[in-house]
Structures are given as C-alpha cells and as structure tokens.
Scaffold this motif. Structure first.
Motif, PDB file in Angstrom:
ATOM      1  N   LEU A   1      14.103  83.679  -3.707  1.00 16.21           N
ATOM      2  CA  LEU A   1      13.852  82.206  -3.876  1.00 16.21           C
ATOM      3  C   LEU A   1      14.813  81.106  -3.170  1.00 16.21           C
ATOM      4  O   LEU A   1      14.456  80.032  -2.545  1.00 16.21           O
ATOM      5  CB  LEU A   1      13.572  81.806  -5.159  1.00 16.21           C
ATOM      6  CG  LEU A   1      12.300  82.553  -5.737  1.00 16.21           C
ATOM      7  CD1 LEU A   1      12.182  82.399  -7.395  1.00 16.21           C
ATOM      8  CD2 LEU A   1      11.131  81.603  -5.127  1.00 16.21           C
ATOM      9  N   LEU A   2      16.225  81.543  -3.299  1.00 17.22           N
ATOM     10  CA  LEU A   2      17.184  80.639  -2.721  1.00 17.22           C
ATOM     11  C   LEU A   2      17.029  80.641  -1.138  1.00 17.22           C
ATOM     12  O   LEU A   2      16.902  79.243  -0.592  1.00 17.22           O
ATOM     13  CB  LEU A   2      18.368  80.782  -3.066  1.00 17.22           C
ATOM     14  CG  LEU A   2      18.991  80.570  -4.482  1.00 17.22           C
ATOM     15  CD1 LEU A   2      20.242  81.148  -4.489  1.00 17.22           C
ATOM     16  CD2 LEU A   2      19.073  78.960  -4.518  1.00 17.22           C
TER      17      LEU A   2
ATOM     18  N   TRP B   1      14.347  81.674   0.615  1.00 16.01           N
ATOM     19  CA  TRP B   1      13.093  81.052   1.179  1.00 16.01           C
ATOM     20  C   TRP B   1      12.588  79.439   0.963  1.00 16.01           C
ATOM     21  O   TRP B   1      12.513  78.850   1.963  1.00 16.01           O
ATOM     22  CB  TRP B   1      12.011  81.579   0.174  1.00 16.01           C
ATOM     23  CG  TRP B   1      10.679  81.207   0.387  1.00 16.01           C
ATOM     24  CD1 TRP B   1       9.646  81.842   1.118  1.00 16.01           C
ATOM     25  CD2 TRP B   1       9.735  80.113  -0.670  1.00 16.01           C
ATOM     26  NE1 TRP B   1       8.524  81.218   1.185  1.00 16.01           N
ATOM     27  CE2 TRP B   1       8.501  80.433   0.123  1.00 16.01           C
ATOM     28  CE3 TRP B   1      10.015  79.362  -1.446  1.00 16.01           C
ATOM     29  CZ2 TRP B   1       7.592  79.546  -0.334  1.00 16.01           C
ATOM     30  CZ3 TRP B   1       9.218  78.487  -1.882  1.00 16.01           C
ATOM     31  CH2 TRP B   1       7.774  78.770  -1.338  1.00 16.01           C
ATOM     32  N   HIS B   2      13.490  78.966  -0.103  1.00 15.79           N
ATOM     33  CA  HIS B   2      13.541  77.518  -0.156  1.00 15.79           C
ATOM     34  C   HIS B   2      14.564  76.815   0.838  1.00 15.79           C
ATOM     35  O   HIS B   2      13.900  75.903   1.207  1.00 15.79           O
ATOM     36  CB  HIS B   2      14.124  76.979  -1.484  1.00 15.79           C
ATOM     37  CG  HIS B   2      13.090  77.029  -2.799  1.00 15.79           C
ATOM     38  ND1 HIS B   2      11.945  76.401  -2.821  1.00 15.79           N
ATOM     39  CD2 HIS B   2      13.317  77.640  -3.911  1.00 15.79           C
ATOM     40  CE1 HIS B   2      11.307  76.571  -3.984  1.00 15.79           C
ATOM     41  NE2 HIS B   2      11.851  77.399  -4.648  1.00 15.79           N
ATOM     42  N   ALA B   3      15.404  77.364   1.292  1.00 16.99           N
ATOM     43  CA  ALA B   3      16.329  76.989   2.257  1.00 16.99           C
ATOM     44  C   ALA B   3      15.608  76.720   3.632  1.00 16.99           C
ATOM     45  O   ALA B   3      15.511  75.924   4.328  1.00 16.99           O
ATOM     46  CB  ALA B   3      17.549  77.676   2.421  1.00 16.99           C
TER      47      ALA B   3
ATOM     48  N   ARG C   1      12.299  76.800   4.041  1.00  9.24           N
ATOM     49  CA  ARG C   1      10.968  76.110   3.740  1.00  9.24           C
ATOM     50  C   ARG C   1      11.439  74.727   3.775  1.00  9.24           C
ATOM     51  O   ARG C   1      10.485  73.783   4.603  1.00  9.24           O
ATOM     52  CB  ARG C   1      10.060  76.613   2.619  1.00  9.24           C
ATOM     53  CG  ARG C   1       9.465  78.099   2.865  1.00  9.24           C
ATOM     54  CD  ARG C   1       8.496  77.991   3.894  1.00  9.24           C
ATOM     55  NE  ARG C   1       7.905  79.386   4.105  1.00  9.24           N
ATOM     56  CZ  ARG C   1       8.427  80.201   5.279  1.00  9.24           C
ATOM     57  NH1 ARG C   1       9.060  79.760   6.407  1.00  9.24           N
ATOM     58  NH2 ARG C   1       7.829  81.611   5.242  1.00  9.24           N
ATOM     59  N   GLU C   2      12.357  74.344   3.148  1.00  7.35           N
ATOM     60  CA  GLU C   2      12.813  72.715   2.946  1.00  7.35           C
ATOM     61  C   GLU C   2      13.324  72.299   4.307  1.00  7.35           C
ATOM     62  O   GLU C   2      13.333  71.274   4.606  1.00  7.35           O
ATOM     63  CB  GLU C   2      13.461  72.607   1.615  1.00  7.35           C
ATOM     64  CG  GLU C   2      12.947  72.514   0.472  1.00  7.35           C
ATOM     65  CD  GLU C   2      13.776  72.970  -0.842  1.00  7.35           C
ATOM     66  OE1 GLU C   2      14.934  72.902  -0.565  1.00  7.35           O
ATOM     67  OE2 GLU C   2      13.261  73.340  -1.587  1.00  7.35           O
TER      68      GLU C   2
ATOM     69  N   LEU D   1       6.486  83.907  -2.445  1.00  5.60           N
ATOM     70  CA  LEU D   1       6.943  83.934  -1.250  1.00  5.60           C
ATOM     71  C   LEU D   1       6.202  84.468   0.118  1.00  5.60           C
ATOM     72  O   LEU D   1       5.860  85.639  -0.013  1.00  5.60           O
ATOM     73  CB  LEU D   1       8.301  84.719  -1.429  1.00  5.60           C
ATOM     74  CG  LEU D   1       9.365  83.874  -1.908  1.00  5.60           C
ATOM     75  CD1 LEU D   1       9.176  83.575  -3.642  1.00  5.60           C
ATOM     76  CD2 LEU D   1      10.759  84.823  -1.887  1.00  5.60           C
TER      77      LEU D   1
ATOM     78  N   ARG E   1       9.223  82.561 -11.831  1.00  2.73           N
ATOM     79  CA  ARG E   1      10.148  81.880 -10.781  1.00  2.73           C
ATOM     80  C   ARG E   1      11.080  81.064 -11.487  1.00  2.73           C
ATOM     81  O   ARG E   1      12.300  80.787 -11.187  1.00  2.73           O
ATOM     82  CB  ARG E   1       9.111  81.040  -9.832  1.00  2.73           C
ATOM     83  CG  ARG E   1       8.822  81.835  -8.693  1.00  2.73           C
ATOM     84  CD  ARG E   1       8.378  80.749  -7.672  1.00  2.73           C
ATOM     85  NE  ARG E   1       7.247  79.734  -7.885  1.00  2.73           N
ATOM     86  CZ  ARG E   1       6.104  79.808  -7.761  1.00  2.73           C
ATOM     87  NH1 ARG E   1       5.312  81.023  -7.644  1.00  2.73           N
ATOM     88  NH2 ARG E   1       5.297  79.021  -8.113  1.00  2.73           N
TER      89      ARG E   1
ATOM     90  N   ALA F   1      15.307  79.376  -9.429  1.00  2.00           N
ATOM     91  CA  ALA F   1      15.812  78.816  -8.019  1.00  2.00           C
ATOM     92  C   ALA F   1      14.371  77.981  -7.553  1.00  2.00           C
ATOM     93  O   ALA F   1      13.472  78.243  -7.855  1.00  2.00           O
ATOM     94  CB  ALA F   1      16.290  80.014  -7.053  1.00  2.00           C
TER      95      ALA F   1
END
Ligand code: GLU
Length: 281
Positions: free
Chosen positions: A26-27, A29-31, A33-34, A68, A276, A281
């Motif tokens: 998740l970390l 993926w977020h990095a 996507r954001e 994800l 999640r 995360a």
C-alpha cells in the motif's frame, strides 16, 4: 525523488501474504498513485525450492481484493535467468567474481576455526578460501563438474567502484553505505543461478524503478545494492525503508510464525477497506 515515481512491490512467493506485506504494498501503491507515477508488481521467485505457484496466484488475488492495481505486466523473475546471467558475465569479465566450491559445512568449520569471525547482515563473513585458489586448481575443479557458487570479490569490487557510496533515504537525506560488511557476497548460488541481490538491482534498473519502498529489514541490503548499481552502471533509485508492522506480541509479523494471511481474511469475508485500515497505510 522523481516527480512521477515508479514504485514496485516485489514479494517472494514462499508463503501467503500477511498484513505486513499489505502495509508495504500500500505504501508503494500510494506513492505511485499520489505522485501520478507507476506501480509495478514483480514476483521474486528465483528460489525454485521455496517458491510455489499457488502463492503467486494468491498474491495477485490478495492485492486485487485490497483494491490495488498495477501497471503493465507482472514481471516473474524465474523467466529471466538468462538476463541475470548476462549481468554476472559482465562482472566476471572484469575479474569481480570468483567461483566458490565450499559447502556450508566447510564454511562453518573454517569460521569456527577462526574463532571470532566477523558477521555481516547475511551471517558470518566468508573467509575467502576459494578466492585464494590457484587458477589451475580452479579450472580443474570446474572441469571435474564440482558445483560452485559465484561470489563477489568485495575488495576488487570496492576498488572498481571508486569513491564512497551512499543513497537517498526519503526524509533522511543521503546515508553512507558500507557494502564491505557483506564480505564476498554470493551473487549466484549452487542451486539458484542468481541471487536476490543481483536480481533485485537488475530488475529495478530494467523496469525504471525510481523509488524502492520496502521494509527496514532490507535496509542493510541497500549498501550492497548501491555497489552493484555503480558497478553495472545502473541508475540510482531513492529508497524508503519503512518500519515493520508488529503483531500483538510486539514481534514482527512473519509467515513462519503463522501470521494470519490476507488469503484467510479474504476467505473469511472480511471487508477489504477494514483490512487496508489494519495495514495502516
Ligand atoms: N523479494 C523480497 C522479499 O520478499 C523483497 C525485495 C525488495 O523489496 O527489495 O523479501
């Protein structure tokens, strides 16, 4: 770090994923996507004795269940041994590798005989026995079919790399590397034609990964990875080593200790959003 980072999640399918893996994925993926970047999924299944297809299958299902998505095809390392071989050949052609015929028992005996042998992140440092073999002896053993691993000649590699090495840790600035603490690291095992250290750096470069997100347990490995990147002329990614999720007993979650798997949570009908949140995360 690149404005549009390429991140990745690179699990080894040696068991079912648990919350700690979800946290790491998740970390990354977020990095991605954001930051308007890319998130890649890579299956690190070079160890054919420990990896199983049903674990790979569960990984993709678990991640999809968590919501994800990844960009492009999944890279499966076991399909690329020839590429890792080419990287090994390049190091060998520069005299940076040597064959090591020692068995584990022989190394353990030598280390015990030395007494206080220095330890590195992967265990006691190899005493260098096979580095000192005469060329004729080495050739004879290879010709006789004796199995061997390939080790990095650390002193030669450091000399070839030149100056001091460092890496960018997000939020912490540049950190100094000390690859020598690995000693003559194994880059190809007797039973596996390439090591984790070689494959992970090869693939991060090939896939254009600009931000490596992974657990703090792999932080020491980055010292060796930076050395390989410099030797191979591969680009340098930024790193984010995150704290490991701990279980209720305060110990890190681990497959071998029976940490509850995402697969079980999925089968039990748990809500993915709640999982999640648990992964934090
Ligand atoms: N395949 C490694 C593991 O599952 C992780 C590799 C990495 O993130 O660098 O421990």
């Amino acid at each position: 770090m690149a404005a549009r980072p390429t991140t990745r999640f690179a699990p080894s399918p040696t068991g079912y994923l648990h919350l700690g893996h979800a946290h790491s994925a998740l970390l990354a993926w977020h990095a991605a996507r954001e930051g308007g970047g890319r998130f890649l999924l890579r299956i690190e299944d070079i160890d054919r004795t420990r990896c199983r297809p049903e674990f790979t299958d569960a990984i993709t299902k678990d991640l999809a269940w968590l919501g994800l998505d990844w960009d492009g095809p999944v890279r499966v390392q076991s399909a690329h041994f020839r590429e890792y071989r080419a990287a090994l050949d390049s190091l060998a052609s520069r005299g940076l590798l040597y064959p090591c015929f020692c068995t584990r028992a022989e190394i353990a005996r030598e280390v015990a005989a030395i007494g206080a042998a220095p330890h590195g992140p992967d265990g006691p440092l190899y005493p260098g026995t096979c580095r000192r073999l005469l060329p004729a002896e080495r050739a004879a053993r290879i010709a006789s079919g004796q199995p061997y691993a390939l080790r990095l000649d650390m002193a030669a590699a450091l000399a070839a790399a030149g100056g001091p090495l460092s890496y960018e840790e997000l939020g912490q600035g540049r950190l100094r590397c000390d690859p020598a603490r690995f000693g003559d690291a194994v880059l190809a095992r007797k039973d596996t034609p390439a090591s984790y250290h070689l494959c992970v750096t090869h693939d991060d470069a090939l896939q254009g990964v600009t931000l490596v997100t992974r657990g703090d347990d792999l932080r020491p490995a980055t010292d060796l990875h930076r050395l390989l990147q410099v030797l191979m002329g591969w680009p340098e990614p930024a790193y984010r080593h995150h704290a490991l999720l701990l279980g209720p007993d305060g110990r890190r979650l681990a497959k071998r200790d029976g940490a509850r798997s995402l697969r079980e949570m999925r089968a039990a009908g748990m809500d993915a959003a709640a999982v999640r949140a648990m992964a934090g995360a």
